[in-house]
Write a protein that holds these residues in place. Structure first.
Motif, PDB file in Angstrom:
ATOM      1  N   VAL A   1       0.847  -1.196   0.000  1.00  0.00           N
ATOM      2  CA  VAL A   1       0.000   0.000   0.000  1.00  0.00           C
ATOM      3  C   VAL A   1       0.881   1.243   0.000  1.00  0.00           C
ATOM      4  O   VAL A   1       2.040   1.199   0.393  1.00  0.00           O
ATOM      5  CB  VAL A   1      -0.955   0.034   1.220  1.00  0.00           C
ATOM      6  CG1 VAL A   1      -1.936  -1.117   1.171  1.00  0.00           C
ATOM      7  CG2 VAL A   1      -0.177   0.038   2.515  1.00  0.00           C
ATOM      8  N   ARG A   2       0.317   2.353  -0.428  1.00  0.00           N
ATOM      9  CA  ARG A   2       1.043   3.632  -0.420  1.00  0.00           C
ATOM     10  C   ARG A   2       1.131   4.137   1.016  1.00  0.00           C
ATOM     11  O   ARG A   2       0.164   4.089   1.756  1.00  0.00           O
ATOM     12  CB  ARG A   2       0.323   4.646  -1.292  1.00  0.00           C
ATOM     13  CG  ARG A   2       1.176   5.882  -1.464  1.00  0.00           C
ATOM     14  CD  ARG A   2       0.808   6.793  -2.600  1.00  0.00           C
ATOM     15  NE  ARG A   2       0.715   6.308  -3.935  1.00  0.00           N
ATOM     16  CZ  ARG A   2       1.730   6.263  -4.796  1.00  0.00           C
ATOM     17  NH1 ARG A   2       2.940   6.559  -4.423  1.00  0.00           N
ATOM     18  NH2 ARG A   2       1.518   5.891  -6.032  1.00  0.00           N
ATOM     19  N   ASP A   3       2.318   4.629   1.400  1.00  0.00           N
ATOM     20  CA  ASP A   3       2.484   5.166   2.747  1.00  0.00           C
ATOM     21  C   ASP A   3       2.330   6.688   2.747  1.00  0.00           C
ATOM     22  O   ASP A   3       2.069   7.302   1.708  1.00  0.00           O
ATOM     23  CB  ASP A   3       3.820   4.738   3.368  1.00  0.00           C
ATOM     24  CG  ASP A   3       5.035   5.324   2.676  1.00  0.00           C
ATOM     25  OD1 ASP A   3       4.901   6.285   1.895  1.00  0.00           O
ATOM     26  OD2 ASP A   3       6.137   4.816   2.922  1.00  0.00           O
ATOM     27  N   SER A   4       2.472   7.309   3.905  1.00  0.00           N
ATOM     28  CA  SER A   4       2.233   8.740   4.050  1.00  0.00           C
ATOM     29  C   SER A   4       3.289   9.601   3.356  1.00  0.00           C
ATOM     30  O   SER A   4       3.087  10.790   3.153  1.00  0.00           O
ATOM     31  CB  SER A   4       2.166   9.109   5.529  1.00  0.00           C
ATOM     32  OG  SER A   4       3.389   8.790   6.160  1.00  0.00           O
ATOM     33  N   ARG A   5       4.429   9.018   2.973  1.00  0.00           N
ATOM     34  CA  ARG A   5       5.487   9.780   2.294  1.00  0.00           C
ATOM     35  C   ARG A   5       5.500   9.513   0.790  1.00  0.00           C
ATOM     36  O   ARG A   5       6.504   9.710   0.125  1.00  0.00           O
ATOM     37  CB  ARG A   5       6.836   9.437   2.900  1.00  0.00           C
ATOM     38  CG  ARG A   5       6.960   9.982   4.306  1.00  0.00           C
ATOM     39  CD  ARG A   5       8.310   9.692   4.835  1.00  0.00           C
ATOM     40  NE  ARG A   5       8.188   8.473   5.622  1.00  0.00           N
ATOM     41  CZ  ARG A   5       9.177   7.855   6.202  1.00  0.00           C
ATOM     42  NH1 ARG A   5      10.397   8.299   6.068  1.00  0.00           N
ATOM     43  NH2 ARG A   5       8.970   6.774   6.906  1.00  0.00           N
TER      44      ARG A   5
END
Length: 94
Positions: free
Chosen positions: A53-57
């Motif tokens: 999944v895509r992370d916050s950065r």
């Protein structure tokens, strides 16, 4: 055929064993540590699995994914992704 039998016939070179007979839960282990847990309720299935999944950065990370109310073909798709890539990946990675 039981869920264990179905998964063993479809996926070779993996460990498939029942972890809770009453709850119809099966664990599928790829290699030494990649695990997918599959549960059956009637003719529907749920699964927990490693997911990219895509992370916050704006990068990517692997976390536990969960899907429910699937047909057996959805389980096969998840297991094929994990077998080929070690995780379920999003359809588009930029």
């Amino acid at each position: 055929m039981t869920l264990v039998d179905i998964l063993k016939s479809k996926f070779s070179n993996v460990s498939v064993h029942e972890i809770n007979q009453d709850a119809h839960q099966v664990e599928v282990v790829f290699g030494k540590s990649i695990t997918v847990t599959v549960s059956q309720i009637g003719d529907r299935f749920s699964a927990s699995y490693p997911e990219l999944v895509r992370d916050s950065r704006n990068g990517y990370k692997i976390q536990d994914g969960f899907a429910k109310d699937m047909l057996i073909d959805g389980i096969f798709w998840i297991l094929n992704q994990v077998k080929e890539k070690g995780r379920v990946e999003p359809e588009i990675i930029d």
